[in-house]
Design a protein around this motif. Structure first.
Motif, mmCIF file in Angstrom:
data_model
loop_
_atom_site.group_PDB
_atom_site.id
_atom_site.type_symbol
_atom_site.label_atom_id
_atom_site.label_comp_id
_atom_site.label_asym_id
_atom_site.label_seq_id
_atom_site.Cartn_x
_atom_site.Cartn_y
_atom_site.Cartn_z
ATOM 1 N N LEU A 108 1.087 -1.191 0.722
ATOM 2 C CA LEU A 108 0.325 -0.140 0.036
ATOM 3 C C LEU A 108 0.938 1.326 0.014
ATOM 4 C CD1 LEU A 108 -2.203 -1.421 2.224
ATOM 5 C CD2 LEU A 108 -3.313 -0.883 0.331
ATOM 6 N N GLN A 109 2.355 1.044 0.966
ATOM 7 C CA GLN A 109 3.034 2.078 0.724
ATOM 8 C C GLN A 109 2.985 3.129 -0.858
ATOM 9 O OE1 GLN A 109 6.245 3.538 4.032
ATOM 10 N NE2 GLN A 109 7.635 3.117 2.659
ATOM 11 N N LYS A 112 -0.338 3.769 -3.140
ATOM 12 C CA LYS A 112 -0.637 4.927 -2.809
ATOM 13 C C LYS A 112 0.938 5.812 -2.700
ATOM 14 C CE LYS A 112 -4.284 2.597 -2.230
ATOM 15 N NZ LYS A 112 -5.541 3.315 -3.164
ATOM 16 N N LEU A 114 2.747 6.561 -0.669
ATOM 17 C CA LEU A 114 2.295 7.217 0.542
ATOM 18 C C LEU A 114 3.847 8.520 1.176
ATOM 19 C CD1 LEU A 114 0.170 4.648 3.101
ATOM 20 C CD2 LEU A 114 0.089 6.560 1.496
ATOM 21 N N GLN A 115 4.999 7.729 0.686
ATOM 22 C CA GLN A 115 6.649 8.591 1.386
ATOM 23 C C GLN A 115 6.064 9.910 0.406
ATOM 24 O OE1 GLN A 115 9.581 5.815 0.147
ATOM 25 N NE2 GLN A 115 9.789 5.103 2.005
ATOM 26 N N VAL A 117 3.508 10.759 -0.425
ATOM 27 C CA VAL A 117 2.629 12.420 0.432
ATOM 28 C C VAL A 117 3.012 12.492 1.644
ATOM 29 C CG1 VAL A 117 -0.069 11.707 1.155
ATOM 30 C CG2 VAL A 117 0.211 10.921 -0.480
ATOM 31 N N GLN A 120 4.964 16.161 0.371
ATOM 32 C CA GLN A 120 4.152 17.155 0.693
ATOM 33 C C GLN A 120 2.941 17.537 1.717
ATOM 34 O OE1 GLN A 120 1.871 14.663 -3.688
ATOM 35 N NE2 GLN A 120 0.519 15.943 -2.117
ATOM 36 N N TRP A 126 -0.701 21.522 -0.442
ATOM 37 C CA TRP A 126 -2.027 20.844 -0.698
ATOM 38 C C TRP A 126 -2.288 19.739 -2.195
ATOM 39 C CZ3 TRP A 126 -6.535 19.044 2.271
ATOM 40 C CH2 TRP A 126 -7.779 18.827 1.664
ATOM 41 N N LYS A 127 -1.705 18.896 -2.246
ATOM 42 C CA LYS A 127 -1.846 18.368 -4.018
ATOM 43 C C LYS A 127 -2.159 16.998 -4.583
ATOM 44 C CE LYS A 127 2.316 17.506 -7.444
ATOM 45 N NZ LYS A 127 2.773 17.781 -7.578
ATOM 46 N N ARG A 128 -2.983 17.511 -5.038
ATOM 47 C CA ARG A 128 -3.885 15.515 -4.825
ATOM 48 C C ARG A 128 -3.182 14.404 -5.921
ATOM 49 N NH1 ARG A 128 -10.458 17.325 -5.048
ATOM 50 N NH2 ARG A 128 -10.955 15.096 -3.765
ATOM 51 N N LEU A 129 -2.506 14.156 -5.373
ATOM 52 C CA LEU A 129 -2.045 13.302 -6.298
ATOM 53 C C LEU A 129 -3.110 11.523 -6.200
ATOM 54 C CD1 LEU A 129 -0.792 11.090 -4.340
ATOM 55 C CD2 LEU A 129 1.338 12.587 -4.439
ATOM 56 N N SER A 130 -2.718 10.774 -8.244
ATOM 57 C CA SER A 130 -3.232 10.229 -8.124
ATOM 58 C C SER A 130 -2.926 8.648 -7.635
ATOM 59 C CB SER A 130 -4.251 10.128 -9.511
ATOM 60 O OG SER A 130 -4.611 8.628 -9.501
ATOM 61 N N MET A 131 -3.465 8.369 -6.934
ATOM 62 C CA MET A 131 -3.373 6.423 -6.382
ATOM 63 C C MET A 131 -3.283 5.124 -7.276
ATOM 64 S SD MET A 131 -3.181 7.582 -2.687
ATOM 65 C CE MET A 131 -5.493 7.507 -2.404
ATOM 66 N N ASN A 132 -2.228 4.309 -6.750
ATOM 67 C CA ASN A 132 -3.157 3.066 -7.595
ATOM 68 C C ASN A 132 -3.542 2.273 -6.714
ATOM 69 O OD1 ASN A 132 -2.008 3.636 -10.130
ATOM 70 N ND2 ASN A 132 0.510 3.185 -9.414
ATOM 71 N N GLU A 133 -3.646 1.038 -7.122
ATOM 72 C CA GLU A 133 -4.478 -0.281 -6.568
ATOM 73 C C GLU A 133 -3.986 -0.801 -6.478
ATOM 74 O OE1 GLU A 133 -9.020 0.303 -7.462
ATOM 75 O OE2 GLU A 133 -9.540 2.036 -7.334
ATOM 76 N N GLU B 101 -9.286 0.778 0.937
ATOM 77 C CA GLU B 101 -7.484 0.517 0.689
ATOM 78 C C GLU B 101 -6.848 1.821 1.119
ATOM 79 O OE1 GLU B 101 -5.804 -0.330 -3.215
ATOM 80 O OE2 GLU B 101 -7.648 -1.656 -4.087
ATOM 81 N N ILE B 276 -7.490 12.605 -0.145
ATOM 82 C CA ILE B 276 -7.636 11.955 -1.710
ATOM 83 C C ILE B 276 -7.365 10.565 -2.228
ATOM 84 C CG2 ILE B 276 -5.268 13.054 -2.939
ATOM 85 C CD1 ILE B 276 -3.652 11.457 -1.112
ATOM 86 N N ILE B 279 -8.397 9.142 -4.615
ATOM 87 C CA ILE B 279 -8.556 9.305 -6.138
ATOM 88 C C ILE B 279 -7.580 8.069 -6.183
ATOM 89 C CG2 ILE B 279 -7.867 10.835 -7.391
ATOM 90 C CD1 ILE B 279 -8.157 13.248 -5.741
#
Lengths: 315, 315
Positions: A108-109, A112, A114-115, A117, A120, A126-133, B101, B276, B279
């Motif tokens: 997940l790290q 997503k 997360l590092q 995130v 930031q 405040w920057k909305r990056l797109s994560m994977n699943e 997730e 997010i 997202i």
């Protein structure tokens, strides 16, 4: 009976053990170097398994049982142990929960970001990056036993497809497809995540080669929580420098602790953790529960201890 | 039919839509301010739902349907919408996988001290810290619907105990115990994790008070992925300054984006993420799948669109 520990046991636990086993003499040490005199008289040694030398086995002339508070027993001097017919037990089975949680945490790290995130956040950005699943991704688990089965269970809950390699090729719960080593390349070719949980044995040493990583996708994530020598470190370094895969999460290494100037530390496509995948606050309580039950059996002359290690096979 | 979008749609997707619906006129914009002329003629508006003003509804005199590509519709001018009898649909249901997730990723990040692990890695420090486990921990999910159910499913796979609050108190799969609001305090008292997924409505605004956090444990972790106004921000700040709980993971805020000088950013016991949780790279494909199916129904004069929003209730 003389019981020597070579790992630090806190005072509370020391008192617990002494009151549980009033007739036994406990000698608590936090390493294997100090207790020379006590070793000579030891019937039982409790250790993490990485500190026992052939010389110590010779000194410990009364030793009958080594309780390894770890799953990996590859550092034990098996020749001497076999000669003397010393019992070896470990705590395999208690690793599956923490190691599976670690694995999902790391998947997940990376997925997503997360590092990133966190970075930031540090700059109040405040920057909305797109994560994977993880959903519908493929995971290939190399060495799918108790730990791999628990990882597979969690992966299935996340909606992932699970592939596993073991020695028998026999079905494992929560693993969609199980094969022996001859299916490894096929599984690797479509794996988004590759998790190695292999122990270090003659058969597994340097089992993974550059070719295996060439088969993976450019975005694949390799997670090693087994043993570092499943691949030659110089080869893995090449793989990562050439960016054959997306990321490696390494908890184990050929030489531990990892040297301070090792290139792995500084690489963007590598996450280094200090061999902690199984270490949680519940590790030692679970390990001691096994030790205590085994000690009861051992005292009463019982023959079958929990988690007896096959000394010939080395695991 | 004139369809105006107020969110950026990449070129490939624009072409897809135009070839799927050859008879409709698409007007692609990346915000709601630009398309004044087009709005006047719009039959359908596709929006994230946070950019539609009462004035825009007045300008868009032909508007019959607002497709909200989000779950939260609390920013919509419902009075004007109701007056004009405009249909509203959203994309609820597509959030459950990414948000669950995200939630597990954050639970693991905090429990496993992964930020600290990253810091150690940066300084090439091999230091084996002890992590915590999710196993056998208690989670209280406030607002347990589709998203909460998915979180509960994952939590159960991790061996956690799950408690959930919803309006009916009716059983939910994977939730060990479900209650209505009158059981909230009881659930909070033994929760290791508290997850709020509540939307913003008259009933949920400032629903959580300081007293709720006083009931939690000092080590409890609060995760808000619903709406920021479930608690007054000044109260939450007090709670965290007084360290009534262990950690807060906040993805939503009373005012978004969170101001650059907001104290939340710099607090050790707070993790801020920029709204997010839902997202991922698969968000828009899933959202457009719903829009496309609804557009087919709408064109053919069908009455029941997917995810119709109850304009009276506001969700």
């Amino acid at each position: 009976m003389n019981i020597v520990t070579t790992l630090s046991v806190n005072e509370k636990k020391q008192n617990d053990l002494m009151s549980l086993f009033k007739n036994e003499a406990f000698h608590f040490f936090s390493n294997a170097v100090e207790p020379t005199g006590e070793l000579k008289e030891a019937d039982v040694v409790v250790t993490y398994g990485d500190d026992i030398t052939p010389e110590m086995i010779k000194i410990a002339e009364k030793l009958k049982w080594i309780m390894v508070m770890s799953a990996g027993v590859d550092k034990l001097p098996f020749q001497e142990i076999k000669k003397r017919n010393i019992l070896v037990t470990n705590v395999r089975g208690i690793h599956k929960i923490p190691m599976a949680e670690y694995t999902m945490g790391m998947m997940l790290q990376v997925s997503k970001h997360l590092q990133q995130v966190t970075e930031q956040e540090k700059s109040h950005e405040w920057k909305r990056l797109s994560m994977n699943e993880l959903y519908q991704k493929n995971v290939c688990i190399i060495g799918v036993g108790a730990i791999g089965g628990q990882i597979a269970k969690l992966c299935k809950a996340f909606g992932m497809n699970t592939y596993g390699i073991n020695t028998s090729g026999k079905e494992v719960e929560f693993v969609d497809e199980v094969g022996t080593m001859d299916r490894l390349e096929e599984f690797l070719a479509h794996a988004d995540f590759v998790v190695s949980i292999l122990p270090s044995t003659q058969d597994t040493k340097y089992l993974l080669t550059k070719r295996h990583f060439q088969l993976m996708q450019e975005t694949s994530i390799f997670i090693n929580i087994g043993r570092g020598d499943v691949i030659q470190e110089s080869v893995l370094l090449e793989v990562l420098n050439e960016k054959l895969i997306g990321h490696a999460i390494l908890d184990v290494f050929e030489n531990e602790p990892l040297a301070k100037d090792h290139p792995f530390w500084g690489m963007d496509n590598v996450t280094v953790t200090p061999h902690i995948s199984s270490i949680t606050s519940r590790y030692l309580p679970r390990a001691f529960a096994i030790f205590e039950e085994n000690l009861r059996t051992f005292k009463s002359g019982g023959k079958t201890l929990i988690n007896q290690v096959n000394v010939d096979r080395g695991y």
